[in-house]
Design a protein around this motif. Structure first.
Motif, short mmCIF file in Angstrom:
data_model
loop_
_atom_site.label_atom_id
_atom_site.label_comp_id
_atom_site.label_asym_id
_atom_site.label_seq_id
_atom_site.Cartn_x
_atom_site.Cartn_y
_atom_site.Cartn_z
N THR A 254 0.83 -1.20 0.00
CA THR A 254 0.00 0.00 0.00
C THR A 254 0.87 1.25 0.00
O THR A 254 0.58 2.22 -0.72
CB THR A 254 -0.95 0.00 1.21
OG1 THR A 254 -1.79 -1.16 1.16
CG2 THR A 254 -1.81 1.24 1.23
N LEU A 255 1.94 1.25 0.79
CA LEU A 255 2.87 2.39 0.78
C LEU A 255 3.45 2.59 -0.60
O LEU A 255 3.48 3.71 -1.13
CB LEU A 255 3.99 2.14 1.79
CG LEU A 255 5.14 3.15 1.74
CD1 LEU A 255 4.71 4.50 2.30
CD2 LEU A 255 6.37 2.63 2.49
N HIS A 256 3.90 1.51 -1.22
CA HIS A 256 4.57 1.60 -2.52
C HIS A 256 3.66 2.21 -3.58
O HIS A 256 4.08 3.10 -4.34
CB HIS A 256 5.03 0.21 -2.96
CG HIS A 256 5.66 0.16 -4.31
ND1 HIS A 256 6.94 0.58 -4.55
CD2 HIS A 256 5.17 -0.25 -5.51
CE1 HIS A 256 7.21 0.45 -5.84
NE2 HIS A 256 6.16 -0.06 -6.44
N PHE A 257 2.42 1.75 -3.65
CA PHE A 257 1.54 2.19 -4.72
C PHE A 257 0.76 3.47 -4.40
O PHE A 257 0.36 4.20 -5.31
CB PHE A 257 0.56 1.07 -5.10
CG PHE A 257 1.21 -0.02 -5.89
CD1 PHE A 257 1.57 0.18 -7.21
CD2 PHE A 257 1.49 -1.26 -5.31
CE1 PHE A 257 2.19 -0.83 -7.95
CE2 PHE A 257 2.10 -2.27 -6.03
CZ PHE A 257 2.46 -2.05 -7.36
N SER A 258 0.54 3.76 -3.12
CA SER A 258 -0.26 4.93 -2.79
C SER A 258 0.56 6.21 -2.61
O SER A 258 0.05 7.31 -2.83
CB SER A 258 -1.08 4.68 -1.52
OG SER A 258 -0.25 4.62 -0.36
N ALA A 259 1.82 6.08 -2.22
CA ALA A 259 2.63 7.27 -1.93
C ALA A 259 2.77 8.23 -3.12
O ALA A 259 2.68 9.45 -2.94
CB ALA A 259 3.99 6.87 -1.39
N PRO A 260 3.01 7.74 -4.35
CA PRO A 260 3.12 8.68 -5.46
C PRO A 260 1.87 9.53 -5.64
O PRO A 260 1.97 10.73 -5.94
CB PRO A 260 3.37 7.77 -6.67
CG PRO A 260 4.05 6.57 -6.10
CD PRO A 260 3.37 6.36 -4.78
N LYS A 261 0.70 8.93 -5.46
CA LYS A 261 -0.55 9.68 -5.63
C LYS A 261 -0.81 10.59 -4.44
O LYS A 261 -1.26 11.73 -4.60
CB LYS A 261 -1.71 8.70 -5.81
CG LYS A 261 -3.04 9.37 -6.13
CD LYS A 261 -4.10 8.33 -6.46
CE LYS A 261 -5.44 9.00 -6.82
NZ LYS A 261 -6.46 7.97 -7.18
N ARG A 262 -0.52 10.11 -3.23
CA ARG A 262 -0.86 10.87 -2.03
C ARG A 262 0.19 11.90 -1.66
O ARG A 262 -0.14 12.99 -1.20
CB ARG A 262 -1.08 9.89 -0.86
CG ARG A 262 -2.21 8.93 -1.10
CD ARG A 262 -2.27 7.84 -0.06
NE ARG A 262 -2.66 8.35 1.25
CZ ARG A 262 -2.86 7.59 2.32
NH1 ARG A 262 -2.72 6.27 2.21
NH2 ARG A 262 -3.21 8.11 3.46
N ALA A 263 1.46 11.54 -1.84
CA ALA A 263 2.54 12.43 -1.42
C ALA A 263 3.32 13.02 -2.59
O ALA A 263 4.14 13.91 -2.38
CB ALA A 263 3.50 11.66 -0.49
N GLY A 264 3.10 12.49 -3.80
CA GLY A 264 3.91 12.92 -4.93
C GLY A 264 5.33 12.42 -4.83
O GLY A 264 6.25 12.96 -5.43
#
Length: 432
Positions: A254-264
């Motif tokens: 979840t960290l790997h795939f969500s961080a680009p969208k959530r944190a850029g």
């Protein structure tokens, strides 16, 4: 300069042995006793470097999951030490850095400061302390001269670079070392790391699965963050129940795939030493020195081409890969052969649920590198665009950790939620 002390003959024999065993080119290989001596020597040299080579050791301690068990064992035992261990700095040196970075009155910033390091980072070490407002904090202190030592070590990193070919024999080693050098040199800037970590912390504030310590203070060589204790992920890997390992794997993915969208941003250092499981069950994420900046999120073509491959759209896949630079200009590609190459890699997201394992990763490694393998022949013809190099390296690192965990989860649902282009490969929904 210590990297140069690795005997080239020993390193060379080890590398050749690894390649032969993984690719099935020969049954002969160095004895386990010789492999253990090699592993111990590599650990001894890399562990003293406190720099780029230690980072390489951490990377290798992940990729050992792809090696045969009898061969991987001595490397696992030696290299995994690099994730949490390094020779500590003398107390006087620690105090010297703090005084230089925070002023002669640095002690006034803390209610308590433990002179004994609580953990080692690649170019620094971490001390536990109590900040002046009563908060428990982690104080990361950069090793004196780490910058010069790191640059020196990186000049010799190419001696170890062939080991990367165990998993990806077609990689341009020179490009890999250039990319690795650039990322590692960024890690010298603790103020940049502080900004990155705070960006992550704000993006995951009050998240039910993931927690990032808040930044308290930063200078170029000292970084103070909240202390969030947890059970080291390395311990979960070796001693955790299946339920605990599954939960950890789900949070890591979840960290790997969500961080680009959530944190850029993409956390670009996925080895077990950078993660823990907190008392509340959340994944605690440490060390943000290495990060990919993705202000627009993960490239939409990653999700689009992944989904098209799963759906068997062979011609669209080849066209998309050619457009992104994976297929060299003028190279004729059989579309079905391309699917045969790519679809087994996507087995974890092809069905409802999947369990990662060392065996699966070894099988894929053999398929992609085995002599005479059709997949290997096609793989060697492919190019690798520099823009995707870091994404690939981080994804492979994360997969390596998931295989160490032996984690089971519904991985496809994570991609459907967070990976742009995956749920809508035809691009009909502008929000996907």
């Amino acid at each position: 300069m210590k990297l140069a002390s690795l005997p080239l003959g020993l390193a060379g024999r080890a590398t050749v042995g690894l390649g032969k065993r993984v690719t099935g080119l020969a049954d002969e290989i160095l004895s386990e006793q010789a492999q253990r001596r090699t592993a111990e020597h590599v650990f001894s040299v890399l562990g003293q470097l406190k720099g780029g080579a230690m980072k390489l050791g951490q990377a290798l301690s992940i990729f050992e999951a792809a090696l045969p068990e009898h061969l991987a064992a001595p490397y696992r035992q030696a290299l995994t030490k690099l994730q949490n261990a390094a020779p500590p700095l003398p107390v006087a040196s620690v105090h010297g850095v703090l005084e230089r970075q925070m002023g002669a009155d640095w002690r006034d910033r803390f209610i308590e400061f433990d002179d004994a390091p609580a953990a080692a980072a690649s170019i620094g070490q971490v001390h536990r302390a109590v900040w002046r407002d009563g908060r428990q904090v982690a104080v990361k202190i950069q090793y004196p001269g780490a910058g010069d030592a790191l640059r020196s070590d990186l000049r010799h990193l190419s001696r170890m670079a062939p080991m990367f070919k165990v998993l990806q024999p077609n990689f341009d080693v020179k490009r890999i070392t250039v990319e690795l050098r650039e990322r590692l040199l960024e890690e010298l800037d603790y103020e940049l790391e502080a900004a990155t970590q705070q960006q992550f912390a704000e993006a995951f504030l009050d998240d039910p699965l993931i927690v990032v310590p808040q930044v308290v203070h930063a200078s170029s060589e000292v970084l103070v963050t909240e202390w969030i204790a947890g059970r080291p992920l390395s311990e979960v890997i070796t001693e955790g129940t299946q339920e605990e390992r599954d939960a950890a794997g789900l949070r890591l993915a979840t960290l790997h795939f969500s961080a680009p969208k959530r944190a850029g941003l993409l956390h670009a250092d996925p080895h077990p030493g950078n993660f823990a499981i907190g008392e509340d069950g959340r994944l605690v994420v440490y060390d943000f020195g290495a990060a990919a900046r993705m202000p627009g999120g993960m490239p939409v073509q990653v999700g689009r081409l992944t989904r098209l491959t799963l759906d068997g759209k062979a011609d669209d896949v080849v066209a998309g890969l050619r457009g992104e630079g994976f297929v060299p200009p003028g190279l004729k590609i059989d579309a079905k052969a391309m699917l045969d190459l790519l679809q087994p890699m996507l087995e974890p997201i092809a069905g409802e649920e999947f369990q990662f394992s060392r065996e699966w990763l070894r099988k894929e490694s053999t398929r992609l590198t085995g002599q005479g393998s059709e997949a290997a022949k096609l793989n060697k013809q492919m190019s690798f665009p520099p823009a995707y190099l870091l994404i690939h390296r981080v994804t492979m690192g994360s997969i390596g950790v998931l295989c160490q965990l032996g984690a089971t989860a519904k991985w496809r649902s994570i991609l459907e939620e967070w990976l742009p282009g995956f749920a809508d490969p035809e691009g009909t929904d502008p929000n996907r």
